[in-house]
Write a protein that holds these residues in place. Sequence first.
Motif, PDB file in Angstrom:
ATOM      1  N   ALA A  18      -0.047  -3.360  -1.910  1.00 44.45           N
ATOM      2  CA  ALA A  18       0.412  -2.786  -0.643  1.00 44.45           C
ATOM      3  C   ALA A  18       1.456  -1.700  -0.873  1.00 44.45           C
ATOM      4  O   ALA A  18       1.415  -0.642  -0.230  1.00 44.45           O
ATOM      5  CB  ALA A  18       0.995  -3.887   0.252  1.00 44.45           C
ATOM      6  N   SER A  19       2.404  -1.932  -1.779  1.00 38.54           N
ATOM      7  CA  SER A  19       3.449  -0.937  -2.028  1.00 38.54           C
ATOM      8  C   SER A  19       2.878   0.325  -2.648  1.00 38.54           C
ATOM      9  O   SER A  19       3.357   1.434  -2.371  1.00 38.54           O
ATOM     10  CB  SER A  19       4.542  -1.527  -2.923  1.00 38.54           C
ATOM     11  N   ALA A  20       1.845   0.199  -3.482  1.00 36.80           N
ATOM     12  CA  ALA A  20       1.205   1.382  -4.054  1.00 36.80           C
ATOM     13  C   ALA A  20       0.498   2.194  -2.966  1.00 36.80           C
ATOM     14  O   ALA A  20       0.605   3.424  -2.922  1.00 36.80           O
ATOM     15  CB  ALA A  20       0.208   0.969  -5.141  1.00 36.80           C
ATOM     16  N   GLY A  75       9.546  -0.775   0.077  1.00 38.59           N
ATOM     17  CA  GLY A  75       8.206  -1.123   0.547  1.00 38.59           C
ATOM     18  C   GLY A  75       7.697  -2.398  -0.105  1.00 38.59           C
ATOM     19  O   GLY A  75       7.095  -3.251   0.556  1.00 38.59           O
ATOM     20  N   PHE A  76       7.947  -2.538  -1.402  1.00 41.70           N
ATOM     21  CA  PHE A  76       7.545  -3.749  -2.116  1.00 41.70           C
ATOM     22  C   PHE A  76       8.256  -4.973  -1.540  1.00 41.70           C
ATOM     23  O   PHE A  76       7.630  -6.011  -1.282  1.00 41.70           O
ATOM     24  CB  PHE A  76       7.859  -3.607  -3.605  1.00 41.70           C
ATOM     25  N   LEU A  96       0.555   6.845   1.070  1.00 41.75           N
ATOM     26  CA  LEU A  96       0.509   7.201   2.487  1.00 41.75           C
ATOM     27  C   LEU A  96       1.842   7.769   2.959  1.00 41.75           C
ATOM     28  O   LEU A  96       1.878   8.724   3.745  1.00 41.75           O
ATOM     29  CB  LEU A  96       0.147   5.973   3.325  1.00 41.75           C
ATOM     30  N   GLY A  97       2.929   7.194   2.470  1.00 42.18           N
ATOM     31  CA  GLY A  97       4.251   7.667   2.853  1.00 42.18           C
ATOM     32  C   GLY A  97       4.516   9.079   2.377  1.00 42.18           C
ATOM     33  O   GLY A  97       5.085   9.901   3.108  1.00 42.18           O
ATOM     34  N   ILE A  98       4.097   9.391   1.138  1.00 43.30           N
ATOM     35  CA  ILE A  98       4.276  10.746   0.613  1.00 43.30           C
ATOM     36  C   ILE A  98       3.508  11.754   1.457  1.00 43.30           C
ATOM     37  O   ILE A  98       4.038  12.803   1.844  1.00 43.30           O
ATOM     38  CB  ILE A  98       3.826  10.827  -0.858  1.00 43.30           C
ATOM     39  N   VAL A 144      -2.850  -7.554   2.482  1.00 48.20           N
ATOM     40  CA  VAL A 144      -2.433  -6.232   2.005  1.00 48.20           C
ATOM     41  C   VAL A 144      -2.306  -5.258   3.179  1.00 48.20           C
ATOM     42  O   VAL A 144      -1.322  -4.514   3.287  1.00 48.20           O
ATOM     43  CB  VAL A 144      -3.431  -5.685   0.964  1.00 48.20           C
ATOM     44  N   ILE A 145      -3.291  -5.266   4.058  1.00 47.89           N
ATOM     45  CA  ILE A 145      -3.266  -4.365   5.216  1.00 47.89           C
ATOM     46  C   ILE A 145      -2.069  -4.658   6.109  1.00 47.89           C
ATOM     47  O   ILE A 145      -1.368  -3.752   6.568  1.00 47.89           O
ATOM     48  CB  ILE A 145      -4.580  -4.488   6.008  1.00 47.89           C
TER      49      ILE A 145
END
Length: 221
Positions: free
Chosen positions: A23-25, A158-159, A30-32, A98-99
């Motif tokens: 999820a953090s990956a 995020g992690f 997506l955040g970038i 994960v979602i």
Amino acid sequence: MPGIDWNAFLSPVLLSVKVSLVASALVFVLGIVAAWGLSRRTFRGKTLLETALMLPLMLPPTVIGFILLVLLGKKSWFGRWIEEWFAAPLIFTWWAAVIAAVVVAFPLVYQTMKVGFASVDRSLEDAARSAGAGEWQVLRYITLPLAWRSLATAYILGFARALGEFGATLMIAGNIPGKTQTVPTAIYMAVESGRMTLAWWWTGSIIVISFMMMLIVNKKK
């Protein structure tokens, strides 16, 4: 320690770490894309879009879980498409966890990255463009290296947020031991069934992991 089923203890811990890593990956990428794109552009409706992106931060996790359940369930066209394509439903799998983690962690990651990108000197980016660099090259060689501290902090936050997700995960992934049971849901069920020792061990594990992640964040600052 006597009275501890180590297989039962480790299963939710390992699954939580796996879900958080994936999820953090995903939310990092997506955040970038979102933070860089929106921090460098002005358009009509931008404020509305950014408000929508930050909305999961304000909504109760159970509300997010309910919305995801409706969107990804068998009665939705997307849920049916996933089931037909992969020959299995998405709901009540670890990918559903994960979602849920991606959705709840995204606002925190996005906001942190947005601040980092805003701190980058625009004149350096403009100089690279004037030298013939494309937008991808500007992002890769100028913006990302200069904002790396904020990006690293965003990933760790995020992690940590994904690791502690409970409400939305319970709604769409359930609490299936060995399959979708994460540490937060395992703690809840352990307390409900009176297994307080096991609940304390799970609580201790997530505190230790979260403490280490926050320690790294503070060192980055």
